[in-house]
Design a protein around this motif. Structure first.
Motif, PDB file in Angstrom:
ATOM      1  N   GLU A 130      -0.670  15.297 -16.309  1.00  0.00           N
ATOM      2  CA  GLU A 130       0.814  15.148 -15.560  1.00  0.00           C
ATOM      3  C   GLU A 130       0.970  13.979 -14.760  1.00  0.00           C
ATOM      4  N   PHE A 131       0.038  13.854 -13.876  1.00  0.00           N
ATOM      5  CA  PHE A 131       0.121  12.580 -12.988  1.00  0.00           C
ATOM      6  C   PHE A 131      -0.117  11.398 -13.971  1.00  0.00           C
ATOM      7  N   SER A 132      -0.792  11.263 -14.709  1.00  0.00           N
ATOM      8  CA  SER A 132      -1.177  10.082 -15.697  1.00  0.00           C
ATOM      9  C   SER A 132       0.076   9.772 -16.505  1.00  0.00           C
ATOM     10  N   ALA A 183      -4.524  -1.365 -13.644  1.00  0.00           N
ATOM     11  CA  ALA A 183      -4.516  -0.222 -12.814  1.00  0.00           C
ATOM     12  C   ALA A 183      -6.037   0.524 -12.893  1.00  0.00           C
ATOM     13  N   ASP A 184      -6.270   0.974 -11.988  1.00  0.00           N
ATOM     14  CA  ASP A 184      -7.726   1.532 -11.665  1.00  0.00           C
ATOM     15  C   ASP A 184      -7.449   2.901 -10.799  1.00  0.00           C
ATOM     16  N   PRO A 185      -6.820   3.694 -11.713  1.00  0.00           N
ATOM     17  CA  PRO A 185      -6.498   4.937 -11.016  1.00  0.00           C
ATOM     18  C   PRO A 185      -7.664   5.906 -10.848  1.00  0.00           C
ATOM     19  N   PRO A 186      -7.556   7.042  -9.836  1.00  0.00           N
ATOM     20  CA  PRO A 186      -8.437   8.022  -9.638  1.00  0.00           C
ATOM     21  C   PRO A 186      -9.057   8.619 -11.075  1.00  0.00           C
ATOM     22  N   TYR A 187     -10.262   8.605 -10.990  1.00  0.00           N
ATOM     23  CA  TYR A 187     -10.756   9.314 -12.632  1.00  0.00           C
ATOM     24  C   TYR A 187     -10.795  10.867 -12.600  1.00  0.00           C
ATOM     25  N   ASN A 188     -10.387  11.371 -11.387  1.00  0.00           N
ATOM     26  CA  ASN A 188     -10.563  12.924 -11.549  1.00  0.00           C
ATOM     27  C   ASN A 188     -11.803  13.466 -11.391  1.00  0.00           C
ATOM     28  N   GLN A 221       0.932  -1.212  -0.153  1.00  0.00           N
ATOM     29  CA  GLN A 221      -0.116  -0.137  -0.040  1.00  0.00           C
ATOM     30  C   GLN A 221       0.785   1.231  -0.042  1.00  0.00           C
ATOM     31  N   GLY A 222       0.618   2.350  -0.857  1.00  0.00           N
ATOM     32  CA  GLY A 222       1.485   3.519  -0.996  1.00  0.00           C
ATOM     33  C   GLY A 222       1.267   4.081  -2.211  1.00  0.00           C
ATOM     34  N   ASP A 223       2.167   5.159  -2.457  1.00  0.00           N
ATOM     35  CA  ASP A 223       2.005   5.808  -4.003  1.00  0.00           C
ATOM     36  C   ASP A 223       2.656   4.997  -4.852  1.00  0.00           C
ATOM     37  N   SER A 224       1.803   4.648  -5.743  1.00  0.00           N
ATOM     38  CA  SER A 224       2.283   3.529  -6.829  1.00  0.00           C
ATOM     39  C   SER A 224       3.303   4.153  -7.741  1.00  0.00           C
ATOM     40  N   ILE A 225       3.348   5.457  -7.880  1.00  0.00           N
ATOM     41  CA  ILE A 225       4.453   6.083  -8.718  1.00  0.00           C
ATOM     42  C   ILE A 225       5.926   5.662  -7.990  1.00  0.00           C
ATOM     43  N   ASP A 279     -14.141  11.621  -2.809  1.00  0.00           N
ATOM     44  CA  ASP A 279     -13.433  11.665  -1.652  1.00  0.00           C
ATOM     45  C   ASP A 279     -12.848  10.309  -1.401  1.00  0.00           C
ATOM     46  N   TYR A 280     -11.660  10.051  -1.610  1.00  0.00           N
ATOM     47  CA  TYR A 280     -10.808   8.896  -1.478  1.00  0.00           C
ATOM     48  C   TYR A 280      -9.957   9.151   0.039  1.00  0.00           C
ATOM     49  N   GLY A 281     -10.235  10.042   0.616  1.00  0.00           N
ATOM     50  CA  GLY A 281      -9.600  10.619   1.850  1.00  0.00           C
ATOM     51  C   GLY A 281      -8.290  11.124   1.781  1.00  0.00           C
ATOM     52  N   ASN A 282      -7.721  11.285   0.554  1.00  0.00           N
ATOM     53  CA  ASN A 282      -6.596  11.784   0.341  1.00  0.00           C
ATOM     54  C   ASN A 282      -6.324  12.978  -0.716  1.00  0.00           C
ATOM     55  N   ASN A 283      -7.573  13.516  -0.912  1.00  0.00           N
ATOM     56  CA  ASN A 283      -7.765  14.682  -1.523  1.00  0.00           C
ATOM     57  C   ASN A 283      -6.970  14.922  -3.172  1.00  0.00           C
ATOM     58  N   ASN A 284      -6.926  13.528  -3.658  1.00  0.00           N
ATOM     59  CA  ASN A 284      -6.000  13.666  -4.837  1.00  0.00           C
ATOM     60  C   ASN A 284      -6.887  13.289  -6.116  1.00  0.00           C
ATOM     61  N   ASP A 285      -8.290  13.466  -6.004  1.00  0.00           N
ATOM     62  CA  ASP A 285      -9.201  13.336  -7.210  1.00  0.00           C
ATOM     63  C   ASP A 285      -9.648  14.439  -7.351  1.00  0.00           C
TER      64      ASP A 285
HETATM   65  C1  LIG Z   1     -10.917   4.837  -8.709  1.00  0.00           C
HETATM   66  S1  LIG Z   1     -10.161   4.348  -7.325  1.00  0.00           S
HETATM   67  C2  LIG Z   1      -9.971   3.007  -7.364  1.00  0.00           C
HETATM   68  C3  LIG Z   1     -10.839   1.910  -6.309  1.00  0.00           C
HETATM   69  C4  LIG Z   1     -10.255   0.607  -6.271  1.00  0.00           C
HETATM   70  N1  LIG Z   1     -10.575  -0.179  -7.506  1.00  0.00           N
HETATM   71  C5  LIG Z   1     -11.009  -0.082  -5.210  1.00  0.00           C
HETATM   72  O1  LIG Z   1     -12.003  -1.119  -5.551  1.00  0.00           O
HETATM   73  O2  LIG Z   1     -11.148   0.294  -3.925  1.00  0.00           O
HETATM   74  C6  LIG Z   1      -8.541   5.159  -7.271  1.00  0.00           C
HETATM   75  C7  LIG Z   1      -8.056   4.830  -6.001  1.00  0.00           C
HETATM   76  O3  LIG Z   1      -6.638   5.129  -6.431  1.00  0.00           O
HETATM   77  C8  LIG Z   1      -5.844   5.809  -5.266  1.00  0.00           C
HETATM   78  N2  LIG Z   1      -4.912   6.524  -5.444  1.00  0.00           N
HETATM   79  C9  LIG Z   1      -4.726   7.889  -6.086  1.00  0.00           C
HETATM   80  N3  LIG Z   1      -3.514   8.116  -6.398  1.00  0.00           N
HETATM   81  C10 LIG Z   1      -2.745   6.913  -6.111  1.00  0.00           C
HETATM   82  C11 LIG Z   1      -1.136   6.874  -6.167  1.00  0.00           C
HETATM   83  N4  LIG Z   1      -0.383   7.559  -6.485  1.00  0.00           N
HETATM   84  N5  LIG Z   1      -0.765   5.815  -5.801  1.00  0.00           N
HETATM   85  C12 LIG Z   1      -1.721   4.704  -5.125  1.00  0.00           C
HETATM   86  N6  LIG Z   1      -3.213   4.804  -5.144  1.00  0.00           N
HETATM   87  C13 LIG Z   1      -3.497   6.071  -5.566  1.00  0.00           C
HETATM   88  C14 LIG Z   1      -7.156   6.664  -4.771  1.00  0.00           C
HETATM   89  O4  LIG Z   1      -6.939   6.866  -3.272  1.00  0.00           O
HETATM   90  C15 LIG Z   1      -8.064   5.510  -4.830  1.00  0.00           C
HETATM   91  O5  LIG Z   1      -8.363   4.590  -3.804  1.00  0.00           O
END
Ligand SMILES: C[S@@+](CC[C@H](N)C(=O)[O-])C[C@H]1O[C@@H](n2cnc3c(N)ncnc32)[C@H](O)[C@@H]1O
Length: 125
Positions: free
Chosen positions: A51-53, A27-32, A7-11, A36-42
């Protein structure tokens, strides 16, 4: 077979993975979409999200084997941009555009309610 979950920052995590050592990335990244994923990154601006992508796709491309494949779940707002990055910037080979149809989900008060997700399937070569 053993399975490990990190668990952590995938990059940051991918930077520690050997070049051309991975068979498959799903990969199932945030869709922007401002969820609210609790980390304010969407809630990135358009340019920040692109750029993130590019950052994570660059690492994904590096670590995939030549025979490797990538599946990316993506929302409609950015899927065309990701398609272009994959194909034009990294020379990934398009394989399939998968549509996952589902029946559950909230209804919208205006317009049509989404009832599918899109998944891009590309091969590295
Ligand atoms: C579209 S959701 C995917 C949800 C996941 N498939 C699930 O069932 O819980 C995107 C997830 O990516 C996480 N996320 C965003 N940036 C990330 C990063 N840099 N590294 C890892 N996870 C990240 C978000 O916190 C969120 O939980």
């Amino acid at each position: 077979m053993s399975i490990q979950i990190f668990q952590g920052d995938s990059i940051k995590y991918m930077k520690n993975i050997l070049t051309e050592s991975v068979d498959l990335i799903i990969a199932d990244p945030p869709y922007n979409l401002g969820k609210d994923y609790g980390n304010n990154n969407d809630q990135r601006t358009h340019d920040e999200y692109i750029e993130f992508s590019k950052q994570w796709i660059k690492e994904a491309h590096r670590i995939l084997k030549g025979t490797g494949s990538i599946y990316i779940f993506m929302g409609v707002r950015f899927i065309s941009y990701l398609y272009t990055i994959l194909e034009q910037e990294y020379n990934f080979i398009f394989n399939s555009w998968i549509t996952w149809h589902y029946t559950q989900g909230l209804g919208k008060t205006k317009g049509f309610s989404p009832r599918h997700d899109d998944i891009l399937f590309f091969n590295k070569s």
